[in-house]
Scaffold this motif. Structure first.
Motif, PDB file in Angstrom:
ATOM      1  N   LYS A   1      18.121  46.381  20.946  1.00 58.79           N
ATOM      2  CA  LYS A   1      17.814  45.710  22.196  1.00 58.79           C
ATOM      3  C   LYS A   1      16.385  45.197  22.282  1.00 58.79           C
ATOM      4  O   LYS A   1      16.106  44.241  22.997  1.00 58.79           O
ATOM      5  CB  LYS A   1      18.104  46.650  23.376  1.00 58.79           C
ATOM      6  CG  LYS A   1      19.597  46.911  23.544  1.00 58.79           C
ATOM      7  CD  LYS A   1      19.899  47.695  24.797  1.00 58.79           C
ATOM      8  CE  LYS A   1      21.404  47.781  25.031  1.00 58.79           C
ATOM      9  NZ  LYS A   1      21.999  46.467  25.342  1.00 58.79           N
TER      10      LYS A   1
ATOM     11  N   LYS B   1      21.749  38.317  24.827  1.00 59.69           N
ATOM     12  CA  LYS B   1      20.821  37.201  24.987  1.00 59.69           C
ATOM     13  C   LYS B   1      21.185  36.302  26.160  1.00 59.69           C
ATOM     14  O   LYS B   1      20.374  35.464  26.581  1.00 59.69           O
ATOM     15  CB  LYS B   1      20.773  36.392  23.691  1.00 59.69           C
ATOM     16  CG  LYS B   1      20.209  37.182  22.505  1.00 59.69           C
ATOM     17  CD  LYS B   1      20.057  36.302  21.270  1.00 59.69           C
ATOM     18  CE  LYS B   1      19.513  37.091  20.090  1.00 59.69           C
ATOM     19  NZ  LYS B   1      18.160  37.620  20.355  1.00 59.69           N
ATOM     20  N   GLN B   2      22.414  36.443  26.700  1.00 59.38           N
ATOM     21  CA  GLN B   2      22.784  35.630  27.856  1.00 59.38           C
ATOM     22  C   GLN B   2      22.080  36.104  29.122  1.00 59.38           C
ATOM     23  O   GLN B   2      22.021  35.374  30.120  1.00 59.38           O
ATOM     24  CB  GLN B   2      24.306  35.670  28.064  1.00 59.38           C
ATOM     25  CG  GLN B   2      24.860  36.986  28.622  1.00 59.38           C
ATOM     26  CD  GLN B   2      25.044  38.054  27.552  1.00 59.38           C
ATOM     27  OE1 GLN B   2      24.621  37.874  26.421  1.00 59.38           O
ATOM     28  NE2 GLN B   2      25.695  39.139  27.917  1.00 59.38           N
TER      29      GLN B   2
ATOM     30  N   ASP C   1      18.746  37.276  31.332  1.00 61.67           N
ATOM     31  CA  ASP C   1      17.315  37.004  31.392  1.00 61.67           C
ATOM     32  C   ASP C   1      16.549  38.308  31.279  1.00 61.67           C
ATOM     33  O   ASP C   1      17.057  39.303  30.764  1.00 61.67           O
ATOM     34  CB  ASP C   1      16.989  36.281  32.706  1.00 61.67           C
ATOM     35  CG  ASP C   1      17.645  34.916  32.787  1.00 61.67           C
ATOM     36  OD1 ASP C   1      17.795  34.282  31.717  1.00 61.67           O
ATOM     37  OD2 ASP C   1      18.018  34.494  33.905  1.00 61.67           O
ATOM     38  N   GLU C   2      15.347  38.323  31.760  1.00 61.85           N
ATOM     39  CA  GLU C   2      14.551  39.547  31.748  1.00 61.85           C
ATOM     40  C   GLU C   2      15.287  40.663  32.483  1.00 61.85           C
ATOM     41  O   GLU C   2      15.853  40.449  33.555  1.00 61.85           O
ATOM     42  CB  GLU C   2      13.192  39.290  32.417  1.00 61.85           C
ATOM     43  CG  GLU C   2      12.362  38.229  31.720  1.00 61.85           C
ATOM     44  CD  GLU C   2      11.139  37.864  32.533  1.00 61.85           C
ATOM     45  OE1 GLU C   2      11.137  38.198  33.744  1.00 61.85           O
ATOM     46  OE2 GLU C   2      10.208  37.254  31.991  1.00 61.85           O
ATOM     47  N   ARG C   3      15.256  41.853  31.897  1.00 63.55           N
ATOM     48  CA  ARG C   3      15.939  43.001  32.493  1.00 63.55           C
ATOM     49  C   ARG C   3      14.885  43.983  33.009  1.00 63.55           C
ATOM     50  O   ARG C   3      13.930  44.308  32.299  1.00 63.55           O
ATOM     51  CB  ARG C   3      16.862  43.676  31.486  1.00 63.55           C
ATOM     52  CG  ARG C   3      17.847  42.717  30.840  1.00 63.55           C
ATOM     53  CD  ARG C   3      18.888  43.446  30.022  1.00 63.55           C
ATOM     54  NE  ARG C   3      19.868  44.122  30.865  1.00 63.55           N
ATOM     55  CZ  ARG C   3      20.908  44.821  30.390  1.00 63.55           C
ATOM     56  NH1 ARG C   3      21.064  44.963  29.075  1.00 63.55           N
ATOM     57  NH2 ARG C   3      21.762  45.399  31.201  1.00 63.55           N
TER      58      ARG C   3
ATOM     59  N   GLU D   1      11.766  42.345  28.239  1.00 63.89           N
ATOM     60  CA  GLU D   1      11.630  40.879  28.322  1.00 63.89           C
ATOM     61  C   GLU D   1      12.864  40.171  27.791  1.00 63.89           C
ATOM     62  O   GLU D   1      13.335  39.197  28.387  1.00 63.89           O
ATOM     63  CB  GLU D   1      10.394  40.427  27.556  1.00 63.89           C
ATOM     64  CG  GLU D   1      10.146  38.935  27.651  1.00 63.89           C
ATOM     65  CD  GLU D   1       8.870  38.510  26.974  1.00 63.89           C
ATOM     66  OE1 GLU D   1       8.474  37.333  27.122  1.00 63.89           O
ATOM     67  OE2 GLU D   1       8.258  39.355  26.285  1.00 63.89           O
ATOM     68  N   GLN D   2      13.427  40.642  26.686  1.00 64.79           N
ATOM     69  CA  GLN D   2      14.606  39.999  26.102  1.00 64.79           C
ATOM     70  C   GLN D   2      15.475  41.071  25.454  1.00 64.79           C
ATOM     71  O   GLN D   2      15.013  41.833  24.614  1.00 64.79           O
ATOM     72  CB  GLN D   2      14.203  38.965  25.056  1.00 64.79           C
ATOM     73  CG  GLN D   2      15.382  38.298  24.352  1.00 64.79           C
ATOM     74  CD  GLN D   2      16.251  37.499  25.310  1.00 64.79           C
ATOM     75  OE1 GLN D   2      15.773  36.597  25.977  1.00 64.79           O
ATOM     76  NE2 GLN D   2      17.529  37.838  25.385  1.00 64.79           N
ATOM     77  N   ASP D   3      16.741  41.127  25.862  1.00 67.31           N
ATOM     78  CA  ASP D   3      17.697  42.061  25.276  1.00 67.31           C
ATOM     79  C   ASP D   3      18.341  41.378  24.068  1.00 67.31           C
ATOM     80  O   ASP D   3      19.080  40.401  24.206  1.00 67.31           O
ATOM     81  CB  ASP D   3      18.756  42.442  26.313  1.00 67.31           C
ATOM     82  CG  ASP D   3      19.632  43.602  25.857  1.00 67.31           C
ATOM     83  OD1 ASP D   3      19.812  43.776  24.627  1.00 67.31           O
ATOM     84  OD2 ASP D   3      20.131  44.344  26.714  1.00 67.31           O
ATOM     85  N   ASP D   4      18.059  41.900  22.892  1.00 67.05           N
ATOM     86  CA  ASP D   4      18.546  41.263  21.670  1.00 67.05           C
ATOM     87  C   ASP D   4      20.061  41.310  21.549  1.00 67.05           C
ATOM     88  O   ASP D   4      20.656  40.467  20.859  1.00 67.05           O
ATOM     89  CB  ASP D   4      17.920  41.946  20.445  1.00 67.05           C
ATOM     90  CG  ASP D   4      16.411  41.756  20.393  1.00 67.05           C
ATOM     91  OD1 ASP D   4      15.926  40.802  21.026  1.00 67.05           O
ATOM     92  OD2 ASP D   4      15.729  42.580  19.743  1.00 67.05           O
TER      93      ASP D   4
END
Length: 760
Positions: free
Chosen positions: A253, A284-285, A287-289, A278-281
């Motif tokens: 992630k 990817k759909q 946004d920031e979590r 910032e970005q969940d690998d």
């Protein structure tokens, strides 16, 4: 010979511990822990007592002592082969082997030099033990002053034995009493005498005071999140507030940043936590979590108080996907509540704003912006208690037919109560008047709801109970049995309420205690018709120590008219019916309920209960729990839960919790839950923990149903998540690591709950 000399008082030297570990006697029974030192009784302040086989005076101010020399003062004692004392310069020189001890340390050394005027001393070839905490080591030179101890070319460990599990070796270790912290230079960590890590510089605590620094890392593995490593860093910002920042790496992630700020003032206490990815690998759909949690309790004076409880997440699946200590992964809604309260002798006033963030594919709840509640009670006026409840609420929800509503509710009441040892009687008559102003979207005009609507309903409740008891020898010798029959009559007339939407109304639990409630639903949006008697009784058994060993309660509702039965008051036609969403589509005539408890031994506890619809001959709900709590951290619980309808599903589930010590150091914890209807496990958890005087390790594994509230997954398409975790601690290097392994059982989907004891 013995001689007392008037000298300077030796300083109170502290070589305090590296950590604040509480050492278990069983775990550390082989650890050499010297007894605390005590000074000679009645020794004059500022004097020392010297005993030796021989003494040779060297002028007026100096003397040399030899042969079994024992020097004592109010702060230390010294045993040596020989000692030279210069009273004029305040110097002490002793040769060994010698033993030095004060309130904090015991030192074996080859030689000692002390400057009594400057309150400092040096010990050569020192082997030291800490007498008030756990720890020992050696040093080429130990130099101490009134507030600091320096160890040159030294070692330290909290482990017993000649070959400790871990130890540190450093060119210099400094411990400062004033700051409560120590520091090391050029340090090597050894595990089983093997060099593992070199650290040029680090600090550690020597008392209860806090200091910024790295806390114990946690390593985990999950099929959903991948390999995870979390390294907390603690910031001691001030005595009344601090912060913890935790970078958390997840291989599937990315890197998440977790921060927590805590504060405490004379009137307020609370915490603010922020989690950010910032970005969940793996998604990817999205946004920031993020997750934001703010809780605070304020006490302005004895009458005024306030509270805040707000949790917000970026997406519905955040908690179940990323896991967070600020919410449970089974939560379906998050609180956003702020409240200001006044508590007086006769008045109670609450001003509240509230909004729930509903997770998953469920109808959003109404936001309360705001709600003012006033309660007033006049006690025992003309033999009666007179009360008044008033409430003004403003509701909003843009997603429903009724988007805005104002509700005004007044409920004057009068009650008469009488309580005696053998019986009690309670009565209450109230008049509920509620007025609504409702507005909505385009569909509102064609809906059943009215723009302006009012409703007035009386409510009468009469409740009586007998309290009977007798001595008994049945099962218990010299025991006492009670019988507590009770009867209640409840009346509320029928009223058409189809023009009113539901804003904060849900169905309450139909257990034995719920049979005697005044209404079946919370809130005032739907007042169920009632014309019914409730009959019930409880019997209890107490032993000769007045400890409750057994009870059994059962009750039944008898409806005097068919229109008052729950099945005749279905809310399924109401599109805002939250009771259907939460409790399934069925409506029961919950006629019969029973509860029982058996506590026949101080370590064994059994409880059970059921709810049964006698009309339909159908079991609604049941539960059973059998607990054993043994000595030495033994814990076993077996439980079973059944519900005929929860959101359209039948729940039939068994569970097992266990916490079993293998020996003095090893502890095994495990839990297992199985869905009998679907014939599969729901959650499997196991943890193995080892803890000794000087180190501890905890290994955990879990397999549970994976929840993703960002999408709808049927019961038959469930996916499982498997995870592992490890936590390793070297005691004495800054972490307080006295673990209770049974705490592990409170994590996961199903948390262990200790049964309630009326008499603990």
């Amino acid at each position: 010979m013995s001689k007392a000399w008037g000298l300077f008082v030796l300083p109170l030297i502290s070589t305090a511990t590296f950590a604040n570990s509480n050492i278990d006697g069983l775990q550390c029974k082989d650890y050499f822990q010297p007894k605390n030192w005590q000074p000679i009784a009645d020794l004059p302040k500022g004097a020392i007592d010297i005993q030796s086989d021989n003494v040779e005076l060297q002028g007026v101010d100096s003397a040399e002592f030899s042969g079994n020399v024992v020097i004592s003062s109010s702060v230390m004692s010294l045993s040596a082969e020989a000692a030279l004392i210069d009273k004029q310069q305040g110097l002490l020189n002793a040769t060994g082997p010698l033993v030095f001890q004060d309130a904090y340390t015991l030192v074996n050394s080859t030689g000692m030099f002390a400057n009594l005027k400057d309150y400092e001393f040096s010990l050569l070839g020192a082997d030291y033990w800490l007498t008030q905490q756990n720890g020992h080591g050696s040093a080429e030179k130990l130099h101490a002053t009134s507030n600091q101890v320096d160890l040159l070319n030294s070692s330290f460990t909290t482990c017993p034995g000649e070959t400790p599990f871990w130890s540190i070796e450093a060119s210099n270790i400094v411990m400062n009493r004033d700051s409560g912290w120590g520091e090391t230079h050029n340090t090597v960590l050894r595990i089983l005498d093997t060099p593992v890590v070199y650290v040029p510089y680090f600090t550690f605590p020597i008392d209860d005071r806090r200091k910024s620094g790295v806390l114990t890392p946690t390593i985990s593995s999950s099929s959903r999140r991948g390999l995870g490593i979390a390294v907390p860093y603690y910031l001691n910002l001030a005595p009344n507030y601090d912060a913890t920042i935790t970078p958390r790496y997840m291989s599937k992630k990315g890197t998440q940043l977790i921060s927590e700020f805590r504060y405490l003032t004379q009137q307020h206490q609370g915490q603010l936590a922020i989690e950010f990815l910032e970005q969940d690998d793996s998604a990817k759909q999205l946004d920031e979590r993020y997750l934001v949690n703010w809780t605070q309790n304020s006490y302005f004076d004895e009458n005024w108080r306030a509270s805040v409880d707000v949790t917000n997440v970026s997406d519905d699946a955040y908690i179940s996907d990323l896991d967070s200590q600020y919410a449970n992964e089974t939560d379906t809604q998050l609180y956003r509540t702020g409240q200001l309260s006044y508590l007086g002798d006769d008045w109670a006033v609450d001003l509240k704003v509230q909004n729930f963030e509903v997770l998953g594919n469920h109808t959003e709840s109404y936001a309360v912006l705001p709600q003012l509640t006033v309660n007033h009670v006049t006690h025992n006026y003309q033999g009666f208690n007179w009360g008044l409840t008033g409430q003004i609420s403003r509701f909003t929800n843009d997603e429903l037919t009724v988007t805005d509503a104002t509700r005004v509710h007044f409920e004057p009441s009068v009650s008469y109560d009488h309580n005696a040892h053998a019986w009690s009687f309670a009565s209450n008559l109230s008049l509920m008047h509620t007025y609504y102003e409702q507005d909505g979207d385009e569909a509102f005009a064609q809906s059943q709801y009215k723009k302006s609507v009012s409703r007035t309903l009386p409510k009468l409740r009469l409740h009586g109970q007998l309290n009977l008891e007798r001595p008994t020898n049945f099962i218990l010798e010299q025991g006492t049995q009670t019988l507590e029959p009770q009867i209640q009559y409840l009346y509320t007339p029928k009223k058409d309420q189809s023009g009113i939407a539901l804003y904060d109304t849900i169905k309450m639990q139909d257990d034995f205690f719920g049979l005697f409630r005044e209404q079946r639903f919370s809130g005032v949006d739907f007042i169920a018709q009632a014309n019914q008697f409730t009959l019930g009784a409880t019997t209890r058994l107490f032993d000769n120590s007045n400890i409750e060993r057994f009870n059994f309660s059962m009750g039944q509702i008898l409806y005097l008219s068919d229109s008052a039965k729950p099945t005749a008051q279905s809310l399924e036609s109401n599109p805002l019916d939250q009771t259907t969403q939460e409790f399934g589509s069925k409506n029961y005539n919950a006629l019969f309920a029973a509860e029982s408890m058996l506590h026949w031994h101080r370590r064994w506890y059994f409880s059970a209960g059921l709810q049964y619809d006698a009309d339909e001959k159908e079991l609604i709900q049941s539960h059973m729990t059998l607990d054993y709590r043994g000595s030495n951290k033994k814990l076993v619980q077996l439980n079973h839960h059944y519900a005929s309808d929860v959101s359209g599903y039948e729940i039939d589930q068994i569970g097992l919790f266990s916490s079993l010590p293998i020996d003095e150091n090893w502890q095994l914890v495990a839990s297992y839950h199985r869905d009998l209807t679907a014939s599969r496990s729901v959650e499997v958890f196991a943890g193995l923990q080892y803890e000794s005087c000087c180190w501890a390790v905890r290994i955990t594994g879990k397999r549970q149903i994976q929840t993703d509230l960002n999408q709808t997954i049927s019961r038959d398409d469930a996916i499982f998540d498997t995870s592992f975790g490890i936590n390793f601690v070297l005691k004495g290097l800054g972490s307080k690591s006295r673990y209770d392994a049974s705490q592990l059982l409170r994590s996961g989907i199903f948390g262990y709950r200790r049964p309630f004891f009326l008499n603990n």
